[in-house]
Scaffold this motif. Structure first.
Motif, PDB file in Angstrom:
ATOM      1  N   THR B  43       0.859  -1.172   0.000  1.00 49.59           N
ATOM      2  CA  THR B  43       0.000   0.000   0.000  1.00 49.59           C
ATOM      3  C   THR B  43       0.902   1.231   0.000  1.00 49.59           C
ATOM      4  O   THR B  43       2.101   1.136   0.261  1.00 49.59           O
ATOM      5  N   TYR B  44       0.313   2.374  -0.312  1.00 47.69           N
ATOM      6  CA  TYR B  44       1.081   3.613  -0.426  1.00 47.69           C
ATOM      7  C   TYR B  44       0.349   4.705   0.322  1.00 47.69           C
ATOM      8  O   TYR B  44      -0.840   4.940   0.076  1.00 47.69           O
ATOM      9  N   ASP B  45       1.053   5.342   1.238  1.00 51.46           N
ATOM     10  CA  ASP B  45       0.506   6.489   1.950  1.00 51.46           C
ATOM     11  C   ASP B  45       0.930   7.738   1.191  1.00 51.46           C
ATOM     12  O   ASP B  45       2.084   8.159   1.261  1.00 51.46           O
ATOM     13  N   GLU B  46      -0.019   8.288   0.461  1.00 51.67           N
ATOM     14  CA  GLU B  46       0.314   9.401  -0.429  1.00 51.67           C
ATOM     15  C   GLU B  46       0.791  10.621   0.359  1.00 51.67           C
ATOM     16  O   GLU B  46       1.731  11.300  -0.055  1.00 51.67           O
ATOM     17  N   TYR B  52       4.427   0.668   1.818  1.00 51.38           N
ATOM     18  CA  TYR B  52       4.389  -0.401   2.826  1.00 51.38           C
ATOM     19  C   TYR B  52       4.152  -1.730   2.120  1.00 51.38           C
ATOM     20  O   TYR B  52       3.425  -1.796   1.124  1.00 51.38           O
ATOM     21  N   ARG B  66       8.651  -0.993   5.161  1.00 53.06           N
ATOM     22  CA  ARG B  66       8.265   0.349   4.711  1.00 53.06           C
ATOM     23  C   ARG B  66       9.458   1.052   4.102  1.00 53.06           C
ATOM     24  O   ARG B  66      10.605   0.815   4.483  1.00 53.06           O
ATOM     25  N   ALA B  99      -3.601   1.849   3.353  1.00 53.98           N
ATOM     26  CA  ALA B  99      -3.366   3.156   3.963  1.00 53.98           C
ATOM     27  C   ALA B  99      -4.537   4.054   3.604  1.00 53.98           C
ATOM     28  O   ALA B  99      -4.869   4.198   2.430  1.00 53.98           O
ATOM     29  N   GLY B 102      -4.938   8.722   6.989  1.00 57.12           N
ATOM     30  CA  GLY B 102      -3.809   9.006   7.869  1.00 57.12           C
ATOM     31  C   GLY B 102      -3.365   7.872   8.752  1.00 57.12           C
ATOM     32  O   GLY B 102      -2.660   8.085   9.748  1.00 57.12           O
ATOM     33  N   ARG B 103      -3.752   6.671   8.419  1.00 53.89           N
ATOM     34  CA  ARG B 103      -3.298   5.528   9.211  1.00 53.89           C
ATOM     35  C   ARG B 103      -3.224   4.297   8.313  1.00 53.89           C
ATOM     36  O   ARG B 103      -3.687   4.299   7.175  1.00 53.89           O
ATOM     37  N   LEU B 104      -2.658   3.221   8.883  1.00 61.23           N
ATOM     38  CA  LEU B 104      -2.573   1.953   8.177  1.00 61.23           C
ATOM     39  C   LEU B 104      -3.481   0.945   8.863  1.00 61.23           C
ATOM     40  O   LEU B 104      -3.602   0.935  10.091  1.00 61.23           O
ATOM     41  N   GLY B 119       2.864   5.532  11.152  1.00 59.07           N
ATOM     42  CA  GLY B 119       3.612   5.171   9.951  1.00 59.07           C
ATOM     43  C   GLY B 119       4.199   3.791   9.971  1.00 59.07           C
ATOM     44  O   GLY B 119       5.262   3.541   9.398  1.00 59.07           O
TER      45      GLY B 119
END
Lengths: 87, 359
Positions: B43-46, B52, B66, B99, B102-104, B119
């Motif tokens: 997954t990708y937290d933009e 991740y 990560r 993600a 703002g969280r995973l 994170g």
């Protein structure tokens, strides 16, 4: 101090973790705790809740199969082996 | 604005990264990353620009890798990714990973949902879906197939942080609207070709995707392809016209609620594309009709399998479609599936493919 030998799969996960190192501990469990203090998270790579050694992690003390509660001393050689586990 | 397309490819032997410009015609391959650990999903937290990857090593347990620099450097954490010492549940792998807001969120085997708000450094158990019909059965090892994934996917709601779906492998989709405090089975109208103990549980959901208007959803099930027009509360089978009712991967068109892609597979032992003819199938009318898309794909002696996270679609004006096979090929279409190029041929077996659009 016990002479600890780690599997090749571990050092790449932690900064400056060598394959072979000396640890002052009286049991295998205590040796792993010492390692985890210096390289946080390492215990979780070797043990699961219980606590117990992970299924495919084998530990030998002076060439005898060992568990977490196996005693070690300053003359012990401890081999941590990532057991054969698929291709 | 110049945009780079990044393809995260999770394999049995680490994560690989493919990069291209927006033309999506020339791809460079990097990897393997994550020390060669088996990767189940990415997954990708933009907002944070962090990749991740959920992973499980036969030797060293489960964790989430990560990378904050698009794969150049990685670290691993499993802090908090475990169940209590009482032994009821044992965590063998992390599979589902997303993600959002703002969280995973991570889905684990045995079935549980974990959250990280820092994170991916630390994880907290949110739910083990207690009290649901079927829970004892899905946590019984005697009922679990080899390679059991537990919760292979968590599908977030784009507008509501506390609302998301979790797929429990072999038992169905469940929705929470209170961040895992309670769950509702969302399997009404699905088909199962085996006896079930409960009306609302016991359905083998492979992949759940949401169209842009939220209320329209699609799924690839062990037993058929299905559409929902009410946010997953009820399902209608849309298999007619396809060569098989079985498959794993699926993708919803990002701009057209009536367009949906699947990759039908032989449901028996092979679980490969039927007749050795590689194909993606598209409906443009919400499942009333289907069209085979195979231009550029191998149409003879191509016995390819694609797993549940093995296909993705980007959100460009003309969306690109991507899939990776369990034998290590990656195929890319820059024109909504009309034509395809093989952009990687010899990767390890692929579990997941995710496309990112990075400025």
């Amino acid at each position: 101090m016990a002479d600890i030998h780690l599997p090749v799969t571990l050092p790449s996960l932690y900064a400056d973790l060598p394959r072979r190192l000396d640890v002052d501990a009286s049991t295998v469990d205590e040796a792993i705790t010492r390692l985890d203090q210096q390289w946080p998270g390492l215990r979780d790579r070797l043990c699961e809740p219980g606590p117990a050694l992970r299924r495919h992690i084998n530990v030998y003390v002076d060439r005898e199969r060992a568990g977490l509660d196996t005693a070690i001393d300053a003359r012990s050689r401890v081999d941590v082996i990532a057991a054969i586990s698929g291709g | 604005m110049s945009t780079k397309m990044v393809l995260l490819v999770g394999t049995r032997k680490g994560c690989f990264i493919l990069e291209s410009d927006q033309d999506r015609s020339d791809w460079k391959i990097r990897g393997p990353y994550c020390d060669g650990w088996p990767i189940y999903n990415t997954t990708y937290d933009e907002a944070g620009g962090t990749i991740y990857a959920s992973a499980a090593s036969e030797w060293h347990g489960a964790g989430v890798w990560r990378s904050a620099d698009l794969g150049e450097t990685w670290d691993l954490s499993s802090e908090g990714l475990s169940y209590s010492d009482d032994g009821e549940l044992k965590l063998s792998k992390v599979a589902g990973l997303t993600a959002a807001h703002g969280r995973l969120l991570a889905g684990a085997e045995a079935a549980g949902v974990f959250e990280s708000t820092d994170g991916g450094a630390n994880w907290t158990l949110l739910s083990t879906l207690d009290g649901l019909n079927g829970r004892d059965d899905w946590n019984n090892p005697a009922n679990q197939p080899p390679g059991h994934l537990g919760i292979p996917a968590i599908v977030p709601h784009p507008d509501d942080r506390d609302r998301y779906f979790a797929i429990v492998q072999g038992f169905g989709a469940f929705e929470t609207t209170d961040n895992g405090g309670s769950w509702m089975p969302r399997n009404s109208g699905l088909r199962a070709d085996w006896p079930r103990e409960y009306d609302d549980v016991g359905f083998c959901v492979h992949k759940l995707v949401m169209s842009p208007d939220r209320s329209r959803m699609y799924q690839q099930n062990h037993c058929g392809m299905h559409r929902s027009d009410d946010g997953g509360q009820s399902w209608t089978e849309i298999t007619d016209g396809l060569p098989s009712d079985f498959g794993f991967a699926a993708a919803a068109h990002p701009h057209d609620r009536d367009s949906f892609y699947v990759i039908p597979l032989d449901p028996a032992h092979s679980r490969c594309m039927p007749d050795g003819h590689a194909s993606v199938w598209r409906t443009s009318d919400a499942g009333s009709t289907w069209r085979r898309l195979d231009k550029g794909l191998p149409t003879q002696n191509a016995h390819l399998g694609v797993l549940r996270e093995g296909m993705d679609i980007d959100a460009l004006d003309t969306p690109g479609l991507y899939f990776g096979t369990s034998t290590g090929q990656v195929f890319v279409s820059a024109d909504e599936g009309e034509s395809w190029d093989e952009v990687a041929s010899y990767l390890p077996g692929i579990a997941s493919v995710q496309v990112l659009q990075v400025a």
